[in-house]
Motif scaffolding. Structure first.
Motif, mmCIF file in Angstrom:
data_model
loop_
_atom_site.group_PDB
_atom_site.id
_atom_site.type_symbol
_atom_site.label_atom_id
_atom_site.label_comp_id
_atom_site.label_asym_id
_atom_site.label_seq_id
_atom_site.Cartn_x
_atom_site.Cartn_y
_atom_site.Cartn_z
ATOM 1 N N PHE A 40 36.551 49.007 47.479
ATOM 2 C CA PHE A 40 36.859 47.847 48.178
ATOM 3 C C PHE A 40 35.943 47.195 49.253
ATOM 4 O O PHE A 40 36.238 46.246 49.694
ATOM 5 N N GLU A 41 34.562 47.970 49.068
ATOM 6 C CA GLU A 41 33.546 47.394 49.978
ATOM 7 C C GLU A 41 32.885 46.360 48.950
ATOM 8 O O GLU A 41 32.140 45.645 49.718
ATOM 9 N N GLU A 42 33.253 46.280 47.721
ATOM 10 C CA GLU A 42 32.725 45.194 46.867
ATOM 11 C C GLU A 42 33.672 44.099 46.645
ATOM 12 O O GLU A 42 35.040 44.256 46.261
ATOM 13 N N ALA A 43 33.130 42.783 46.921
ATOM 14 C CA ALA A 43 34.088 41.586 46.898
ATOM 15 C C ALA A 43 34.657 41.598 45.253
ATOM 16 O O ALA A 43 35.899 41.037 45.230
ATOM 17 N N GLU A 44 34.229 42.108 44.562
ATOM 18 C CA GLU A 44 34.658 41.838 43.044
ATOM 19 C C GLU A 44 35.900 42.704 42.934
ATOM 20 O O GLU A 44 36.765 42.433 42.014
ATOM 21 N N ALA A 45 36.217 43.566 43.741
ATOM 22 C CA ALA A 45 37.456 44.226 43.673
ATOM 23 C C ALA A 45 38.471 43.892 44.555
ATOM 24 O O ALA A 45 39.581 44.111 44.195
ATOM 25 N N ILE A 46 38.127 42.855 45.069
ATOM 26 C CA ILE A 46 39.223 41.989 46.019
ATOM 27 C C ILE A 46 39.782 41.001 45.348
ATOM 28 O O ILE A 46 40.759 40.259 45.619
ATOM 29 N N VAL A 47 38.791 40.342 44.409
ATOM 30 C CA VAL A 47 39.002 38.923 43.707
ATOM 31 C C VAL A 47 40.357 38.974 42.958
ATOM 32 O O VAL A 47 41.044 38.246 43.110
#
Length: 333
Positions: A40-47
């Motif tokens: 979840f440090e990557e925005a791609e996982a939050i989108v």
């Protein structure tokens, strides 16, 4: 200096909002919460989380000089039988330049709409080390209600009672229901004062006891049940980001009879739960608990590390009619 404009949140802001959440999560891990899954440090996982919940949420965006500097989005749900607006840990963020002020402006806009639609209970969840975020919500009248915590599934320290612990099955249905109800009755007492509402029916508990992924442990002392604990995969519940991982299980019910507390019953149950979790391939174990549950919070904070705090604000529902636009003649009656 240009001011911040608060506008409705829409899909155009999703990627920038995800970046704000990922930045918060990265900062939390940097402060020592290395048990948190790194993904979840990557925005791609939050989108996808924001996109998947877009139809269930109402939100605002803070815009400054044409750029997103903050956002907050809430789920319309029920909490303790009350219509509730809930901002999850993945549902908010703000840049550091004026984080405190931005949160206050966003909540002011959201709260007016929530109250107009009959949502008088407001809840927000944030990561454990977000001091400035916490200060903003405290300044708006929120108070601590719930703590999410995490630990590895390693050895448990502490004295363990000489109790027999075994896994429950369908023959233990009445015992499991009684322990769950006892837990809820305990939470009605001071200082938690959590109302006791109707609980799940018998079929719910039958399904739980028949599910091989869900484990209920029972502790016996001289053939008497003195405590119990339930442990489930995190995928079985809607969990906060720090525990939303396939390698994490969660304790979702635990109870020790009052006369047996402080004798190591809970420690023995926790040991069996974590031993099972480790053998099942889990790396971490989570739990969430009411901060006002004094014996419970004492036990969990001894064995787990907080990763999220949830604050609540319950408004006086009389504001629905006792508002500033009332006809003055009403004051003369």
């Amino acid at each position: 200096m240009s001011s911040v404009e608060i506008v409705p949140f829409n899909e155009d802001y999703v990627e920038a909002a995800a970046a704000l959440v990922a930045a918060r999560y990265w900062a939390e891990r940097e402060l020592g919460n290395f048990l948190l899954p790194a993904k979840f440090e990557e925005a791609e996982a939050i989108v996808p989380i924001l996109q998947d919940n877009s139809e269930r949420t109402t939100g605002v965006a803070a815009i400054k000089e044409g750029r997103l500097v903050g956002f907050a989005t809430g789920l319309m749900t029920m909490h303790q039988e009350a219509r509730t607006a809930y901002i999850p840990d993945w549902g908010h963020g703000a840049e550091s330049s004026d984080r405190w002020g931005t949160y206050r402006l966003m909540y002011a806009d959201l709260a007016s709409r929530w109250v107009a639609n009959g949502y008088f209970t407001h809840v927000v969840t944030f990561f454990a080390h977000e001091r400035e975020v916490a200060d903003a919500w405290f300044s708006l009248g929120f108070g601590l209600e719930n703590i999410d915590a995490l630990r590895e599934v390693g050895p448990v320290e502490g004295t363990m009672a000489g109790v027999e612990v075994r896994r429950a099955n369908l023959e233990d249905l009445e015992v499991v229901i009684a322990l769950t109800l006892a837990t809820r009755r305990h939470l009605t007492t001071t200082p938690a004062f959590r109302p006791l509402f109707d609980h799940e029916g018998v079929e719910y508990y039958k399904q739980q006891l028949s599910d091989s992924d869900i484990v209920w442990w029972l502790a016996y002392q001289d053939s008497e049940v003195v405590g119990g604990m339930r442990i489930v995969p995190s995928s079985k519940r809607n969990f906060v980001l720090p525990v939303a991982d396939e390698s994490t299980c969660a304790i979702t019910m635990a109870f020790t009879k009052e006369k047996e507390r402080n004798r190591g019953v809970g420690t023995a149950l926790l040991k069996h739960s974590l031993d099972w979790a480790r053998s099942a391939g889990y790396k971490n174990c989570a739990v969430d608990f009411e901060s006002a549950n004094i014996p419970g919070s004492r036990f969990w904070l001894k064995n787990f590390q907080p990763v999220c705090y949830s604050l609540v604000r319950r408004l006086d529902e009389r504001i629905a009619w006792a508002h500033g636009n009332r006809n003055e003649i009403n004051f003369l009656r």
